[in-house]
Every structure is written in C-alpha cells, then in structure tokens.
Design an enzyme around this catalytic site. Structure first.
Site, short mmCIF file in Angstrom:
data_model
loop_
_atom_site.label_atom_id
_atom_site.label_comp_id
_atom_site.label_asym_id
_atom_site.label_seq_id
_atom_site.Cartn_x
_atom_site.Cartn_y
_atom_site.Cartn_z
N ASP A 58 0.80 -1.23 0.00
CA ASP A 58 0.00 0.00 0.00
C ASP A 58 0.84 1.28 0.00
OD1 ASP A 58 0.93 -0.64 2.52
OD2 ASP A 58 -0.84 0.11 3.57
N GLU B 179 11.28 -4.00 12.41
CA GLU B 179 12.42 -3.37 11.73
C GLU B 179 13.64 -3.40 12.63
OE1 GLU B 179 9.50 -1.93 12.32
OE2 GLU B 179 8.62 -1.21 10.44
C1 UGA Z 1 3.31 -0.29 9.28
C2 UGA Z 1 4.69 -0.50 8.64
O1 UGA Z 1 4.85 0.35 7.53
C3 UGA Z 1 4.80 -1.95 8.18
O2 UGA Z 1 6.02 -2.13 7.53
C4 UGA Z 1 4.65 -2.83 9.39
O3 UGA Z 1 4.69 -4.17 9.00
C5 UGA Z 1 3.31 -2.56 10.05
O4 UGA Z 1 3.15 -1.17 10.35
C6 UGA Z 1 3.18 -3.34 11.34
O5 UGA Z 1 4.18 -3.48 12.03
O6 UGA Z 1 2.10 -3.73 11.68
P1 UGA Z 1 0.86 -0.36 8.27
O7 UGA Z 1 0.51 0.51 7.12
O8 UGA Z 1 0.43 0.06 9.61
O9 UGA Z 1 2.42 -0.58 8.23
O10 UGA Z 1 0.39 -1.87 8.05
P2 UGA Z 1 -0.28 -2.56 6.81
O11 UGA Z 1 0.02 -1.83 5.55
O12 UGA Z 1 -1.69 -2.85 7.13
O13 UGA Z 1 0.49 -3.95 6.80
C7 UGA Z 1 1.86 -4.06 6.45
C8 UGA Z 1 2.02 -5.09 5.32
O14 UGA Z 1 1.61 -6.36 5.79
C9 UGA Z 1 1.19 -4.76 4.08
O15 UGA Z 1 1.93 -5.04 2.91
C10 UGA Z 1 0.00 -5.70 4.21
O16 UGA Z 1 -0.52 -6.12 2.96
C11 UGA Z 1 0.57 -6.89 4.98
N1 UGA Z 1 -0.41 -7.54 5.88
C12 UGA Z 1 -1.22 -6.82 6.68
C13 UGA Z 1 -0.52 -8.93 5.87
O17 UGA Z 1 0.20 -9.61 5.13
N2 UGA Z 1 -1.44 -9.53 6.71
C14 UGA Z 1 -2.26 -8.82 7.52
O18 UGA Z 1 -3.08 -9.43 8.23
C15 UGA Z 1 -2.15 -7.42 7.50
MN MN Z 2 0.64 0.10 5.13
#
Ligand code: UGA
Ligand code: MN
Length: 333
Positions: free
Chosen positions: A159, A242
């Site tokens: 995203d 990270e």
């Molecule tokens: C922030 C950070 O930018 C991420 O790098 C980090 O992994 C995340 O917080 C975290 O620690 O939770 P954020 O925008 O809050 O990111 O989180 P998402 O974009 O919802 O998820 C991070 C990535 O994991 C995305 O590429 C998403 O597609 C993936 N994801 C999310 C999954 O594979 N499974 C899930 O259940 C939720």
């Molecule tokens: Mn994100």
C-alpha cells in the site's frame, strides 16, 4: 560432573540465545508460481538488454486477502513495471494459492515469485497482530534457500507509494542504506538525521527503546552483507520488526549509507488505504447470465474479493435509466 555442567550450561546458553533471536526461519511457505524471465519489452525507454549488468533488487511485498488487495497490487505492479532488474516476491497471507492472483501477477511480465505464507493462527487473534511478518519471513527463507548473495533486499508493502528514483538509490547498497519515509505517524516523517554525510541519529515520533526507529520501507540491505549473518530474523513482535531485523544483521550506525541526497528527499510514502468489508449486492441469480455484463462482472469481483452478488443478502442493486430506477426484470429479463 564438571563436564556435564558445562554441557548443561552450553545448552542453556544456546536456548537463551535462541529465544532472544526468536524462532529460526521455518515458515509455512508454499510457492504458487514463479517466473525468472523478464518478459517486459521495454523498461523505461531502453531495451531489456541495456540493463543486464545491474544488481537485482528483490522487492518483498507482503499482502493479504481483502477488498483492496487487487487494486493495491495493480498500482504497485504498474510502478514496478518501470524498474529494471527486479524480482518481485509477493507473499500472500493465506493458506494455499490464489489462482486468480497468480494469473494477475504473471500477466505483468515482471520476474516474480508468488508464495502463500499464512500468519500462524496463534498470532491472528493478537491485538496488534504482527502484520506482514510471516510473509516477510517466508521471503527471507526463499532468499536463503536460493543461496542468493548478490543483489539488494527491500521490503515494499503493497500500500505504499514508491518514487522511481528510489530504485536507483538503493540499487548499489553496500551494506544497509537508509532514507526518509513520508507520512509516518505524528511527524508525518521518519528517517535518519545526517551530518557531514553520516547518519548520526533518527527522527521518528515513536522510539520505544528501538535502536533502529525506522519504518520497514526506510531501508535496503545488500544480500552479500546479509549472508554474513546466518541468524537473520524478523520476529513476530508488532512494532519491533524493523529494529530486531536490523539488530539480527549486526548493523552499526557508521555503516549506514544515507540515500536520497543525504536524506533530504522523500522517495517513499507510507500511504494507507481505507479498508472496507467486501460488498454484498442483492441481485437475482437468474440474471447472472450472458444477457448482460453483470454476471461476468460480479464473477470477476468475487474472484478479486471485492464484492459478490447475492439473492438473499446485501443492499438491493439499484439499476436506473434517465434518473429513474426500475425493477431488475425491466432491464435484465
Ligand atoms: C506499518 C509498517 O509500515 C509496516 O512495515 C509494518 O509491517 C506494520 O506497520 C506493522 O508493524 O504492523 P501499516 O501501514 O500500519 O504498516 O500496516 P499494513 O500496511 O496494514 O500492513 C503491512 C504489510 O503487511 C502490508 O503489505 C500488508 O498487505 C501486509 N499484511 C497486513 C498482511 O500480510 N497480513 C495482515 O493481516 C495485515
Ligand atoms: Mn501500510
């Protein structure tokens, strides 16, 4: 006696070390499909052959099934289509392969590996859940299994928004390069503080004891450097992924290569898409045939996890002409 005590101590130390490092990489990882062939005709304005010598960027994208998944990956793919010498590791957070997604990714012509790597069920209920961790761990495992010691690793969520200059900036990473990420938390920015071309500290609103208070999108790692650390890891610890990953590769602050004109440019944005439940639209089954486009359209939307038509649930589909809605039978029978 002394001997066996030493042994006990050895085992204990090993155990303590192991628990500190988190679990060794051993994820549920199922390769759905992959292609190592670059089938894009042109990249930028040059033929593929013009780029043959560049180090490969391994772009790791964790992703998960939801209404926004296909649109996010489509947007990302259209960025990556411009980037030469890139292998896209798409790791999907679900059991088993999504054949629809498989066809989509394959269709872009970008070299890729599509794998299914679900979050272990014990973490799924956790609040916050370790998002994207199982997938990134699976990708790390894939890199390890392929003995890749050349090229650059970058964690690119599905995203975020990527400036094409990012790729030339990280391409020649020696060990670990870092750069600012826009739209992070309260300051709307996270990144290194640089003085005289050296990283000396970090600007990020959430420190929480992190030695490396950076976002996942704010660094890249060379695989030859990473290969020196067999215990490379990313633990299931929300917020600390990270930091602990960078600790597991023995990073020193004076080794960091600041990028983006000494961290004065923003080449990646932590954009977030509003999540919504997939839609249910009330439409009679008998009209889901080839008399109109609606059957095919809703079958596609259902495969994408975006919406589905139902006879008994959801909002009744309003179909109108000249500002007036009529019964479904009026247009569709
Ligand atoms: C922030 C950070 O930018 C991420 O790098 C980090 O992994 C995340 O917080 C975290 O620690 O939770 P954020 O925008 O809050 O990111 O989180 P998402 O974009 O919802 O998820 C991070 C990535 O994991 C995305 O590429 C998403 O597609 C993936 N994801 C999310 C999954 O594979 N499974 C899930 O259940 C939720
Ligand atoms: Mn994100």
């Amino acid at each position: 006696m002394r001997h066996s005590l030493n042994r006990v101590c050895l085992w204990l130390c090993a155990f303590v070390l192991w628990s500190m490092m988190g679990h060794a990489l051993n994820e549920s990882l199922h390769i759905c499909s992959e292609s190592h062939e670059d089938r894009r005709l042109y990249i930028g304005d040059k033929p593929r052959s013009a780029y043959a010598q560049l180090p490969v960027i391994y772009f790791v994208t964790p992703t998960y099934p939801r209404r926004e998944q296909i649109p996010e990956l489509t947007r990302l793919a259209y960025t990556l289509l411009h980037v030469p010498r890139l292998h896209w590791l798409v790791a999907n957070d679900r059991e088993g392969c999504d054949t629809f997604l498989d066809a989509q990714i394959n269709g872009f012509g970008i070299p890729y590996t599509h794998m299914a790597s679900p979050m272990p069920s014990e973490f799924r209920k956790a609040k916050p859940a370790p998002r994207g961790v199982a997938n990134r761990r699976a990708a790390l495992q894939w890199l390890h299994q392929h003995n890749l010691t050349n090229g650059v690793l970058y964690f690119g969520d599905d995203d975020n928004t990527y400036d094409l200059r990012l790729f030339s900036e990280i391409r020649h990473t020696q060990r670990v390069s870092m750069f600012p990420v826009g739209l992070i938390a309260e300051y709307a920015i996270s990144g290194p503080v640089v003085r005289e071309g050296k990283v000396v500290a970090f600007l990020d609103s959430w420190v929480a004891g992190r030695r490396w208070p950076v976002d996942m999108a704010g660094f890249a790692v060379s695989l030859s450097y990473m290969a020196q650390y067999p215990n490379v890891n990313m633990p299931y610890k929300p917020g600390y992924e990270e930091d602990l990953f960078l600790r597991s590769i023995g990073l020193h602050i004076d080794q960091i290569e600041p990028r983006g004109n000494n961290c004065t440019e923003i080449l990646v944005w932590h954009t977030q898409t509003k999540n919504k439940k997939s839609a249910v639209v009330r439409l009679e089954n008998r009209y889901m045939d080839e008399r109109s486009n609606l059957g095919a359209l809703f079958r596609l939307l259902e495969q994408m996890g975006v919406a589905r038509a139902s006879e008994s649930e959801g909002l009744v589909a309003t179909i109108s002409k000249n500002g007036k809605s009529k019964s479904h039978a009026y247009f569709l029978s």
